[in-house]
Design a protein around this motif. Structure first.
Motif, PDB file in Angstrom:
ATOM      1  N   UNK A 154       1.012  -1.265   0.037  1.00  0.00           N
ATOM      2  CA  UNK A 154       0.032   0.073  -0.129  1.00  0.00           C
ATOM      3  C   UNK A 154       0.956   1.121   0.089  1.00  0.00           C
ATOM      4  N   UNK A 155       0.364   2.450  -0.522  1.00  0.00           N
ATOM      5  CA  UNK A 155       0.937   3.639  -0.469  1.00  0.00           C
ATOM      6  C   UNK A 155       1.051   4.064   0.958  1.00  0.00           C
ATOM      7  N   UNK A 156       2.104   4.766   1.284  1.00  0.00           N
ATOM      8  CA  UNK A 156       2.185   5.292   2.797  1.00  0.00           C
ATOM      9  C   UNK A 156       2.919   6.584   2.722  1.00  0.00           C
ATOM     10  N   UNK A 157       2.693   7.104   3.887  1.00  0.00           N
ATOM     11  CA  UNK A 157       3.264   8.633   3.958  1.00  0.00           C
ATOM     12  C   UNK A 157       4.385   8.508   4.858  1.00  0.00           C
ATOM     13  N   UNK A 158       5.427   9.184   4.630  1.00  0.00           N
ATOM     14  CA  UNK A 158       6.839   9.312   5.158  1.00  0.00           C
ATOM     15  C   UNK A 158       7.207  10.616   5.403  1.00  0.00           C
ATOM     16  N   UNK A 159       7.431  10.673   6.831  1.00  0.00           N
ATOM     17  CA  UNK A 159       8.009  12.037   7.268  1.00  0.00           C
ATOM     18  C   UNK A 159       9.504  11.949   7.622  1.00  0.00           C
ATOM     19  N   UNK A 160      10.343  12.410   6.578  1.00  0.00           N
ATOM     20  CA  UNK A 160      11.520  12.160   6.923  1.00  0.00           C
ATOM     21  C   UNK A 160      12.210  13.091   7.878  1.00  0.00           C
TER      22      UNK A 160
END
Length: 262
Positions: A154-160
């Protein structure tokens, strides 16, 4: 107020005419303290990462991995501090122009709007700001060596972490897109399963770009604040002292700058 709700599709679509409209829409939409991320686009392009739009001489996943592994090996002497895992390496590669499965977003709502209106557009065409409010399960938390951005379904959100000055100043975030083996492609975010009440498209008419750009400049949102380097300084000065093509009739009255003599 020119704020208008457009036809309801798989997600809500609004149209704004001014910075005031935009702020009022955010006040109505962001009614909780949940994470919200924004993406500004001068054109209404599909929400797919760049790795999905370039030409590959090998099967796309094979070529994607080849590019990434080669970048990690050859860029290693130039990257300080060293990225901690594949997630951070992917963010660095994206930052430096390598086509990856990351799509750039920001937690800075005004910064995203600036990227939409940054340059002149056709008066008949709409720019867009995408707003997404992800569920908690959509967000990658503290990725490490035990997980990989190339896995999952699934597509996810990544906060680097702030791996560069621009990531920090632009309050960068990413969506990490998954490849569908079933259809043999990366699925656009707006067609994926992440838009259930979480995705909003905000249209900005091209004819309103110079007006919104001017109001953002007066609020301190410009190239100099979003690109903390010499390139950003030069672009801000150009935009302050010169007129863009869509400003010839509008001619915004920017404050006179006093030069330093010391």
């Amino acid at each position: 107020m020119a704020l208008a709700k457009m036809e309801q599709v798989q997600y809500a679509v609004w149209q704004i005419e001014s910075l005031r409209d935009y702020i009022e829409l955010l006040e109505e939409t962001l009614l909780s303290n949940k994470l919200a991320i924004f993406r500004g686009q001068a054109h209404d392009w599909p929400l797919v990462p760049r790795v999905a739009t370039v030409n590959h001489p090998l099967p796309i996943l094979e070529n994607e991995r080849l590019m990434f592994d080669t970048f990690c090996r050859e860029a290693f002497p130039f990257v300080h501090p060293e990225p901690a895992n594949e997630w951070e390496w992917l963010a660095v590669a994206q930052h430096h122009g390598l086509p990856t499965r990351l799509l750039d977003w920001s937690t800075n709502a005004l910064g995203a709007l600036w990227f939409t209106v940054r340059a002149p557009s056709s008066p008949e065409e709409n720019g867009v700001v995408w707003l997404m409010i992800p569920d908690e399960q959509d967000v990658v938390k503290h990725p490490d060596h035990t997980t990989t951005p190339f896995g999952g379904d699934r597509t996810e959100v990544y906060l680097p972490r702030h791996v560069s000055g621009r990531v920090r100043s632009q309050e960068g975030a990413f969506t990490v897109h998954k490849y569908s083996e079933e259809i043999g492609a990366f699925i656009p975010l707006e067609e994926s399963g992440m838009q259930n009440g979480k995705l909003i498209k905000i249209q900005v008419p091209g004819r309103r770009f110079p007006h919104v750009r001017y109001d953002l400049y007066r609020c301190g949102v410009h190239a100099g604040s979003l690109f903390p380097d010499v390139t950003g300084v030069a672009e801000r000065i150009r935009n302050h002292c010169l007129l863009l093509a869509d400003e010839l009739d509008f001619q915004p009255k920017r404050p006179v700058e006093v030069g330093r003599t010391d």
